[in-house]
Write a protein that holds these residues in place. Structure first.
Motif, PDB file in Angstrom:
ATOM      1  N   GLY A 172       0.810  -1.211   0.000  1.00 33.99           N
ATOM      2  CA  GLY A 172       0.000   0.000   0.000  1.00 33.99           C
ATOM      3  C   GLY A 172       0.844   1.261   0.000  1.00 33.99           C
ATOM      4  O   GLY A 172       0.534   2.228  -0.709  1.00 33.99           O
ATOM      5  N   THR A 189      -3.909   1.843  -7.054  1.00 36.87           N
ATOM      6  CA  THR A 189      -3.817   1.726  -5.595  1.00 36.87           C
ATOM      7  C   THR A 189      -5.102   1.165  -5.012  1.00 36.87           C
ATOM      8  O   THR A 189      -5.070   0.270  -4.158  1.00 36.87           O
ATOM      9  CB  THR A 189      -3.510   3.110  -4.987  1.00 36.87           C
ATOM     10  OG1 THR A 189      -2.285   3.595  -5.546  1.00 36.87           O
ATOM     11  CG2 THR A 189      -3.379   3.021  -3.478  1.00 36.87           C
ATOM     12  N   VAL A 190      -6.233   1.678  -5.466  1.00 32.48           N
ATOM     13  CA  VAL A 190      -7.526   1.158  -4.992  1.00 32.48           C
ATOM     14  C   VAL A 190      -7.649  -0.322  -5.335  1.00 32.48           C
ATOM     15  O   VAL A 190      -8.080  -1.141  -4.515  1.00 32.48           O
ATOM     16  CB  VAL A 190      -8.686   1.962  -5.604  1.00 32.48           C
ATOM     17  CG1 VAL A 190     -10.028   1.343  -5.224  1.00 32.48           C
ATOM     18  CG2 VAL A 190      -8.624   3.417  -5.157  1.00 32.48           C
ATOM     19  N   VAL A 193      -5.638  -2.672  -3.058  1.00 31.10           N
ATOM     20  CA  VAL A 193      -6.313  -2.919  -1.779  1.00 31.10           C
ATOM     21  C   VAL A 193      -7.440  -3.937  -1.956  1.00 31.10           C
ATOM     22  O   VAL A 193      -7.540  -4.923  -1.211  1.00 31.10           O
ATOM     23  CB  VAL A 193      -6.868  -1.598  -1.202  1.00 31.10           C
ATOM     24  CG1 VAL A 193      -7.677  -1.873   0.068  1.00 31.10           C
ATOM     25  CG2 VAL A 193      -5.734  -0.626  -0.895  1.00 31.10           C
ATOM     26  N   ALA A 210      -6.367  -6.445   3.469  1.00 24.82           N
ATOM     27  CA  ALA A 210      -6.865  -5.279   2.737  1.00 24.82           C
ATOM     28  C   ALA A 210      -6.772  -4.020   3.600  1.00 24.82           C
ATOM     29  O   ALA A 210      -6.406  -2.945   3.113  1.00 24.82           O
ATOM     30  CB  ALA A 210      -8.302  -5.524   2.290  1.00 24.82           C
ATOM     31  N   CYS A 213      -3.145  -2.945   3.796  1.00 24.28           N
ATOM     32  CA  CYS A 213      -2.757  -2.332   2.522  1.00 24.28           C
ATOM     33  C   CYS A 213      -3.368  -0.936   2.396  1.00 24.28           C
ATOM     34  O   CYS A 213      -2.696   0.005   1.956  1.00 24.28           O
ATOM     35  CB  CYS A 213      -3.196  -3.219   1.363  1.00 24.28           C
ATOM     36  SG  CYS A 213      -2.655  -2.636  -0.259  1.00 24.28           S
ATOM     37  N   GLY A 214      -4.626  -0.802   2.794  1.00 22.03           N
ATOM     38  CA  GLY A 214      -5.282   0.498   2.727  1.00 22.03           C
ATOM     39  C   GLY A 214      -4.611   1.524   3.632  1.00 22.03           C
ATOM     40  O   GLY A 214      -4.421   2.680   3.243  1.00 22.03           O
ATOM     41  N   CYS A 215      -4.242   1.102   4.837  1.00 20.30           N
ATOM     42  CA  CYS A 215      -3.535   2.016   5.755  1.00 20.30           C
ATOM     43  C   CYS A 215      -2.180   2.420   5.176  1.00 20.30           C
ATOM     44  O   CYS A 215      -1.770   3.589   5.239  1.00 20.30           O
ATOM     45  CB  CYS A 215      -3.354   1.358   7.120  1.00 20.30           C
ATOM     46  SG  CYS A 215      -4.898   1.163   8.042  1.00 20.30           S
TER      47      CYS A 215
END
Length: 530
Positions: A172, A189-190, A193, A210, A213-215
């Motif tokens: 991420g 990037t989206v 995630v 997920a 990865c989002g963080c």
């Protein structure tokens, strides 16, 4: 032999970026529209001008300058060939990353090298070699995020769950950092995630990956874009100016999304089958014609895989996974989600270049699964080779704009007859902001006509700043919609009249300027207060 193969492979991976730089020198000097409009100007606007000028680079004035700062500094002090070599070297760093991605799916080093090489020489990627366009410059970060994500997909050994979560977070960070440098990369990037949600782990573990990865993506985004979003919010009223201004309501942009919708498909069917449509009509997704068959070929194979999955499910009355590993599911879903976000928001082909670079690896994965489990390798290999040969034979790069080599990327000589300090009202929508950094730093430039019009607030600010200057000029670059410059200056309702000026044609001068070896037509005329 295995040891020799390993060392030769390592040598190829290390040498490739250096060799890619040499290839760039044979493509000519970059002279694309964006370079003339904002890639050179935006760093100057932040580092030297301190955001005093008003929109010289039109709406692109507000883009994150971080990616362009090295180019600006290099172009001011180094030769054009040195600058292009350095850019291509960074672009070439995608090659070893593509190789390592391919190695997740094959043990054969030669196949992985071939997949990486075909990807980095695909039409979109090769069009930008040595060019300051950011699509291939951010690709190493986006592809690096995908590589880390693939390794995070592997089932953790006992006691290694934290390591897997760390890999997901690192994926991420890398991808988010790339998206912050160039916001048009955020679909990747989206998708990185979201892709963690389809791997074969318990739902709680998938959700944790997920989330990690989002963080990480948020951290990467804040590192590369956070400071610039803050600058825009404090100085100009929106962290994403001029985009999504219906939400942020900055007084310096229209209250609309302000995105370019000219290339978006019409309807769901066009969106789903857009790769076939742009193959036939490339100008739908690009200002210039190009051809690269790997994307439509990949969609065709995916459609065949979906049909195969439906047929097997109907026959056996039970769902059977199409892909045989979490890594395959991760990268295929990532590609699909990236495409769906891209086609809904941008539909500009070069924003999809990192996916094009991955397309040969994706084709290998999908063609192999299309014939599994029967494994008729001659047929699968034959189909893959046919797609590759067809792509190579028909490939046509995008003519982004190049010139013969000159000593410097940009050459501008400001005539001594132009008084200083002075203010300049820029008209037209031609990319001409590259000239501004060569004027004295106490001059003032404001664009009053272009791809975004000054709002009442911007207009009032321009009028206020103009009061400090006794010397005011109108500034424009040819070509323009008028038959000649005299007609432009004699137009019935000139834009400079809104600011209380009339043109004085007796003092008009041309500004000697070149992009590479090509002379540009740039003019100024003095304005009198009316």
């Amino acid at each position: 032999m295995s040891r020799w193969a390993m060392w030769l492979t390592m040598a190829a991976l290390i040498a490739f970026p250096f060799l890619y730089g040499l290839v760039a020198l044979h493509r000519g000097e970059d002279a694309d529209w964006d370079l003339m409009n904002y890639h050179f100007f935006d760093p100057f606007w932040v580092l030297v001008n301190h955001q005093h000028d008003i929109m010289p680079a039109q709406l692109q004035t507000y883009y994150n300058p971080v990616l362009d700062i090295p180019f600006y500094l290099a172009a001011r002090h180094l030769s054009a060939r040195t600058v292009a070599y350095g850019i291509a070297f960074v672009q070439g760093l995608s090659f070893p990353i593509l190789y390592l991605i391919a190695r997740v799916f094959t043990r054969r080093r030669l196949l992985a090298l071939a997949g990486a090489g075909l990807g980095i020489f695909a039409a979109g990627a090769f069009s930008e070699i040595g060019s300051v366009m950011g699509d291939t410059l951010t690709a190493p970060f986006l592809l690096g995020g995908i590589l880390l994500g693939l390794h995070a997909c592997r089932p953790p050994v006992h006691g290694a769950r934290r390591r897997v979560l760390a890999l997901a977070a690192a994926a991420g960070v890398a991808s988010g950092f790339g998206s912050g440098l160039k916001l048009s990369a955020f679909p990747f990037t989206v998708a990185t995630v979201i892709a963690f949600l389809v791997i074969g782990l318990p739902f709680a573990r998938r959700l944790a990956l997920a989330f990690a990865c989002g963080c990480g993506a948020l951290v990467g985004l804040l590192v590369s874009y956070g400071w610039w979003g803050y600058e825009l919010a404090v100085r100009w009223g929106s962290p994403l100016l001029p985009y999504l201004n219906q939400l942020f309501a900055s007084p310096y942009a229209p209250l609309a999304s302000n995105t370019d919708a000219r290339r978006l498909p019409h309807g769901v069917l066009q969106a789903l089958f857009y790769p076939f449509l742009w193959t036939l009509q490339p100008l739908r997704t690009s200002p210039q014609a190009f051809r690269e068959l790997t994307m439509p070929a990949l969609e065709l194979v995916l459609l065949l895989l979906a049909a195969k999955g439906v047929a097997l499910t109907a026959r056996r009355r039970a769902w059977r996974p199409i892909f045989g590993s979490d890594a395959e599911r991760f990268i295929v879903l990532l590609a699909i989600v990236t495409y769906l976000i891209w086609v809904d928001i941008f539909a500009i082909y070069r924003y999809l270049v990192p996916l094009e670079m991955l397309s040969f690896v994706l084709l290998g994965v999908c063609v192999r699964r299309l014939f599994a489990p029967a494994r008729p390798w001659p047929v699968a290999a034959g189909l893959l080779v046919a797609i590759i040969v067809a792509s190579l034979v028909t490939e046509q790069t995008d003519n982004i704009g190049r010139t013969a080599w000159a000593d410097r990327d940009i050459t501008v000589l400001v005539p001594a007859s132009i008084a200083s300090p002075a203010a300049f009202l820029m008209i037209g929508s031609n990319p001409d902001a590259y000239v501004v950094p060569y004027f004295p730093s106490n001059d003032f430039f404001a664009r009053i006509q272009g791809n975004i019009r000054p709002t009442p607030t911007a207009e009032a600010r321009i009028k206020k700043d103009l009061r400090a200057y006794s010397n005011v000029y109108v500034f424009w670059a040819d070509p323009n919609p008028y038959p000649n410059d005299a007609a432009l200056l004699a137009q019935a309702r000139p834009p400079w009249a809104t600011y209380g000026f009339a043109v004085n044609t007796s003092g008009c001068v041309a500004i000697p300027a070149k992009i590479g070896s090509v002379a540009q037509s740039v003019h100024v005329c003095p304005l009198d207060r009316s």
